[in-house]
Design a protein around this motif. Sequence first.
Motif: not given
Length: 324
Positions: A12-14, A46-52, A54-64
């Motif tokens: 879930x990087x750049x 959906x998305x996967x990341x081991x970083x807590x 990063x997951x929070x940021x992506x869930x909020x931004x991407x809605x997945x």
Amino acid sequence: MAKTLRAALVGLGNIAWKFDWSKNDLSTPLTHAGIYKKIKGVELVAAFSPDDRERVLAEKALGIPCFPSLESMLEQTRPDIVSICSPTEFHFEQVKTCIEKEVPMIWLEKPPCASLTEQRALLDYFEELRSPSKIQVNYMRRYMPNYSRLKDAMKEAKGGVKAILISYSRGIWPNGSHLIDLMSFLMDDHFTYEIKWSGGGDSENPSSVLRLNGKIEAFILGLNIPYHCIDIGVIFEDKRLSILHGGLTSTQESVREHEWFPGFFRLVPEETFYTSKEDLSKAMELGLLDLIHAHETGGELVSNLKTSLMATKIITEITKWPGP
């Protein structure tokens, strides 16, 4: 596309999503998530990341939903396409997992593996299983028209190609690999090479001289500078064609008699073309569409594990070359 394809991100990087969302501009996307949002018939699920975090940021931004486990994400969401956007050292195991889980399409960021040994092992594994999965390696510049025009010019040159000039910075694996893969693309991915010299004193940005097909000199200049330099040029008998700034600027210089010194000749700039952000975005889009088309038809991809193997092999040998 007969049905809506389900897509997922690994990492879930750049390049996965942040480049686009940081500028709040999805009209000309340059990330995997942005391209998925743009293409009709594809849904990011959906998305996967081991970083807590990063997951929070992506869930909020991407809605997945974002998963802490790759296996759980694959089992629960059953994606048709998986983008591998994680750090390179994780690619090998993550691609293997996707193949084992029978993911139909894998969009793999470059470089495809952390070593030549890994990439060969991945190809062997892929072929041993006779996997129907299609894997596209995101050397996106293969899909840009200016590089295709340069390739055509090399084929049509009456006097042949005299030399290829490459300059790069900020690491041979993350950035130089783009240009060495492009060199392979320009040579139709079928050529012989001999390393004549390699070194330069910077292990991250080594320079090298290669001889291609026994006659074309390829000069690779690695630069230890803080900004991106991703340039390639081809010298012909009567002109020089260059694509600079990572593909943003294309120039043609032709041989003319020198205006000050009669009987002597020099290169004179004739044409300059500029690539827009829309063109870069289109290259990313074409990469994804190539992957989908190959899946639907069983055809070959412009950029895949086999075509990218030459760049991995050359970089490995350059970085390990013993020198005189």
